[in-house]
Design a protein around this motif. Structure first.
Motif: not given
Length: 139
Positions: A114-116, A119-127
């Motif tokens: 869930a944490r990974r 983090e992946r969704v957060k990175a995708a959102a930031a990108s």
């Protein structure tokens, strides 16, 4: 009274009881010197009584030994049964502990996934946000 003195006491009392009729007859005749024939009969009887007493004593000792042996075996079986029950409880507790550990590891693995994913969704959102900024600035 010790267990070994019981047969001796029985023998002594039996001998006195057996002599009672002869002593009574002798007392009636007021003869302090019994005849040789009576003395021989008494010796033979005493020998028989001693042999019987010895046989009874041996039998009592054997019965006592057998009872002690049976009690020892009974205690050993009880000890073995208690040990098996303890081992069974210990194994059940160990299995329960391992099950709890397995559940804990599964929960940690789920949390890591869930944490990974977060983090992946957060990175995708930031990108995506950065791409909008970059794309919006050049227009």
């Amino acid at each position: 009274m010790a267990i070994l003195t019981v047969p001796k006491a029985i023998f002594d009392h039996s001998l006195k009881l057996a002599r009672l009729p002869l002593d009574a007859v002798l007392a009636m005749f007021d003869n302090s010197d019994p005849s040789a024939e009576v003395a021989e009969m008494e010796r033979e009887r005493a020998t028989r009584l001693r042999a019987e007493a010895k046989r009874r004593e041996s039998k009592a000792e054997e019965e006592l030994r057998q009872k002690a042996e049976a009690e020892r075996r009974k205690r050993e079986k009880a000890t073995q049964k208690a040990k098996r029950a303890k081992d069974k409880r210990d194994k059940a507790a160990q299995i329960e502990k391992l099950d709890a550990k397995e559940e804990s590891l599964e929960a940690k693995e789920t949390a890591v996934r869930a944490r990974r994913e977060a983090e992946r969704v957060k990175a995708a959102a930031a990108s995506a946000k950065q791409a909008r900024k970059d794309g919006g600035a050049g227009v």
